[in-house]
Design a protein around this motif. Structure first.
Motif, PDB file in Angstrom:
ATOM      1  N   GLU A 295       0.816  -1.216   0.000  1.00  0.00           N
ATOM      2  CA  GLU A 295       0.000   0.000   0.000  1.00  0.00           C
ATOM      3  C   GLU A 295       0.852   1.269   0.000  1.00  0.00           C
ATOM      4  OE1 GLU A 295      -2.812  -0.129   3.135  1.00  0.00           O
ATOM      5  OE2 GLU A 295      -3.859  -1.915   2.375  1.00  0.00           O
TER       6      GLU A 295
ATOM      7  N   ALA B 118       0.984   4.038  -3.047  1.00  0.00           N
ATOM      8  CA  ALA B 118       0.681   5.465  -2.884  1.00  0.00           C
ATOM      9  C   ALA B 118       1.821   6.323  -3.429  1.00  0.00           C
ATOM     10  CB  ALA B 118       0.434   5.774  -1.412  1.00  0.00           C
TER      11      ALA B 118
ATOM     12  N   GLU C 276       1.617   6.297  -7.221  1.00  0.00           N
ATOM     13  CA  GLU C 276       0.522   7.141  -7.690  1.00  0.00           C
ATOM     14  C   GLU C 276       0.894   8.618  -7.605  1.00  0.00           C
ATOM     15  OE1 GLU C 276      -4.258   7.881  -6.805  1.00  0.00           O
ATOM     16  OE2 GLU C 276      -3.132   6.322  -5.743  1.00  0.00           O
TER      17      GLU C 276
END
Length: 452
Positions: A122, A126, A129
């Motif tokens: 995760e 992030a 992104e």
């Protein structure tokens, strides 16, 4: 594209230079793993060892049936475990390969199996992104600046029409309703953004490193639980699997007329890729595929793994797998009348990633790509581990052992020449309902070329 001339190689010493680096990574053994934390760490690549629960990436323990031989149904030994995440992927990734040493299972499909384990990261997702968003913003800013610059050049009335003497955009800016800004301001803004991106990238790398350390710490602190995997057979102790680049002697320059045009394959990252485009000639007298294999491996006989994602496998012999992966190219039919007589050059083969043997991924129907292959020296290493052999072989002894195996000197146990692993190009994580999942355990395609 392959070199247009491949005959009449020159053997002049003046034309031979230093070794060149290829795009292949070689996996070599690097001593036993003694740290308990590293044994429990999925990010530590290894040869042999137990497949205990904490060394698997998926949160849920995979079934022991993943390691079962499809011939005898007994659990197999772990041959290698490789930490190999795809570039710019939010998934942590490891590849696990098992092999059966039962003599009755040799030369049969299903005695070597490979699985990939994925786990969604995760924090890194992030960061990816955010990095992608920054890159898009930077590209958009540059695009707008370029458009404004072009409008200034093509509009001769821009200076007269502009109410701001420092505004170069003029009429074009007024039509599209953008607020004008001075060139110097625009340039300084871009420069400032580039600096910001640079600093953010550095922070992202630091965060990524911290995230990875946190991940590994959490993995190594996991408590072992009773599992069927702890009772599975294994080559112990496990060995570190280190990687090194492959270096080969440069190919001699062909003797060709100075006026001839030769098309060279494009280099990738400064690495030589001409070997990947070198075709295979057909011959009834000598198995040139095997000869090339022994020659290529002979430059680094200690190699156990060859890793080249999206690359070209190194075939072991002229069998059905070679015929499928390196098909005979189509050619014009032979003439049957004397006036139509012409010379037909020997047909040469090159790797075809669309081979009929490369079945699509059963989960996403994506195509299979070559990822890596196991080499004959891995059998030597595992046999030494099983026999608790710790003697360090000299270069001459190592080459002799490799040559013995290549020439059919395998002892009781595994007999393959090479095991090629083809993975899903998409590295998919889709379940049966078509939804993306955070933990994945999928079997990959293995093609085995057996001992000659």
């Amino acid at each position: 594209m392959a070199p247009s001339v491949e005959e009449d190689w020159s053997d002049s010493d003046e034309e031979l230079g230093s070794e060149v680096e290829t795009s292949v990574l070689l996996g070599i053994p690097d001593g036993p793993i003694t740290s308990v934390n590293e044994l429990a760490d999925a990010a530590v690549s290894r040869i042999g060892g137990h497949s205990v629960r904490v060394a698997f990436l998926p949160a849920n323990e995979p079934p022991i049936s993943s390691s079962q031989c499809k011939i005898c149904s007994f659990p197999m030994e772990l041959l290698v475990q490789m930490w190999c995440p795809f570039e710019n992927s939010p998934m942590d990734r490891a590849l696990y390969v098992w092999g059966c040493a039962n003599p009755g299972c040799q030369r049969k499909n299903g005695s070597v199996r490979a699985w990939r384990g994925l786990r969604f990261n995760e924090k890194y997702a992030a960061e990816l992104e955010a990095k992608t968003a920054r890159k898009r913003a930077q590209e958009e800013t540059k695009r707008q600046a370029e458009q404004a610059k072009q409008a200034s050049k093509t509009n001769p009335f821009s200076l007269q029409m502009s109410s701001n003497p420092n505004n170069p955009f003029g009429l074009g800016t007024q039509i599209f309703g953008n607020s004008p800004s001075p060139v110097s301001g625009a340039n300084s803004s871009i420069n400032d953004m580039e600096k910001d991106y640079s600093s953010e990238d550095e922070e992202s790398e630091t965060e990524s490193t911290n995230s990875e350390q946190s991940l590994l710490t959490a993995m190594t602190n996991t408590t072992l639980s009773e599992s069927a995997w702890t009772a599975a057979p294994a080559y112990s102790p496990p060995l570190y699997l280190s990687t090194t680049s492959e270096y080969l002697p440069p190919q001699p320059k062909p003797k060709i007329p100075s006026s001839a045009a030769v098309s060279e394959p494009a280099a990738e990252g400064g690495k030589d890729i001409s070997w990947a485009f070198e075709p295979y000639e057909n011959s009834l007298e000598v198995d040139q595929v095997f000869e090339r294999f022994t020659k290529r491996v002979g430059y680094e006989g200690e190699q156990c793994i060859r890793y080249e994602l999206h690359g070209t496998p190194l075939p072991f012999s002229s069998d059905k797998i070679f015929e499928s992966l390196f098909p005979i190219p189509s050619s014009d039919p032979l003439p049957v009348t004397k006036p139509d007589f012409k010379v037909i050059l020997p047909q040469k083969r090159t790797y075809s990633p669309t081979s009929g043997m490369l079945l699509p991924c059963p989960s996403c129907r994506g195509k299979r790509i070559f990822e890596c292959q196991l080499m004959p020296n891995l059998i030597n290493i595992l046999r030494d581990v099983e026999g608790k052999t710790t003697k360090k072989l000299t270069d001459e002894e190592r080459r002799a052992a490799v040559q013995k195996n290549l020439k059919g000197g395998f002892e009781k146990g595994m007999e393959w020449g090479t095991c090629m692993i083809f993975s899903c190009e998409n590295d998919c994580r889709i379940d049966l309902d078509g939804k993306e999942v955070k933990d994945v355990w999928r079997e990959e395609l293995v093609l085995v070329q057996w001992d000659v």
